[in-house]
Design a protein around this motif. Structure first.
Motif, PDB file in Angstrom:
ATOM      1  N   SER A   1       0.881  -1.301  -0.033  1.00  0.00           N
ATOM      2  CA  SER A   1      -0.117  -0.126  -0.141  1.00  0.00           C
ATOM      3  C   SER A   1       0.798   1.328  -0.019  1.00  0.00           C
TER       4      SER A   1
ATOM      5  N   GLY B   1       1.363   6.344   1.537  1.00  0.00           N
ATOM      6  CA  GLY B   1       0.533   5.125   1.595  1.00  0.00           C
ATOM      7  C   GLY B   1       0.369   4.917   2.962  1.00  0.00           C
TER       8      GLY B   1
ATOM      9  N   SER C   1       1.355   2.000   4.697  1.00  0.00           N
ATOM     10  CA  SER C   1       2.267   0.924   5.547  1.00  0.00           C
ATOM     11  C   SER C   1       3.225   1.671   6.426  1.00  0.00           C
TER      12      SER C   1
ATOM     13  N   SER D   1      -4.328   7.715   2.772  1.00  0.00           N
ATOM     14  CA  SER D   1      -5.052   6.762   2.335  1.00  0.00           C
ATOM     15  C   SER D   1      -5.617   6.278   0.866  1.00  0.00           C
TER      16      SER D   1
ATOM     17  N   ASP E   1      -7.051   3.558  -0.343  1.00  0.00           N
ATOM     18  CA  ASP E   1      -8.016   2.489  -0.663  1.00  0.00           C
ATOM     19  C   ASP E   1      -9.088   2.988  -1.445  1.00  0.00           C
TER      20      ASP E   1
END
Length: 129
Positions: free
Chosen positions: A5, A15, A17, A25, A27
């Motif tokens: 990510s 990301g 991580s 974010s 997603d």
């Protein structure tokens, strides 16, 4: 080693991580939510300015003095929520071992309070289970 990510933009990693330099974010649900939220705010600013302010100086002053700053603060809040780490626990973090009681005022023979020598409150609760 970057996680799945993490993306790289201009030499920096973004990301969610642990290895990302900047929190972001990425997603699909989060991006759709951010897009919808920003879209609603921008649409409301445009519609109120174009359709509802009908040559009334009082309405224009109220719009500029109150509604625009509130909408900009809401959009800044959305941006900060999207780009700020929500408090992930870093790798290698350890829990605190000493929990002192607020009401403990007695002092032991070595000069330390008795709560220093006794197990912490959380560890006593864990022993009961």
């Amino acid at each position: 080693m970057p996680g799945p990510s993490t993306i790289f933009i201009l030499g920096k990693s973004y990301g969610t991580s642990f290895h990302a330099e900047k929190w972001l974010s990425l997603d699909v649900c989060g991006l759709m939510g951010a897009t919808c939220s920003w879209g609603v705010h921008i649409y409301a600013l445009i519609v109120v300015a174009a359709k509802l302010l009908s040559n009334s100086w009082i309405a224009i002053v109220i719009y500029v003095a109150f509604y625009v700053p509130a909408a900009l603060l809401a959009m800044a809040s959305l941006f900060k929520a999207w780009t700020t780490d929500p408090g992930a626990v870093p790798l290698g973090a350890r829990p605190l071992t000493i929990v002192r009681r607020a009401s403990s005022s007695s002092v032991g023979s070595n000069g330390n309070s008795e709560s220093d020598a006794s197990p912490s409150l959380t560890s006593r609760r864990a022993m009961r289970r």
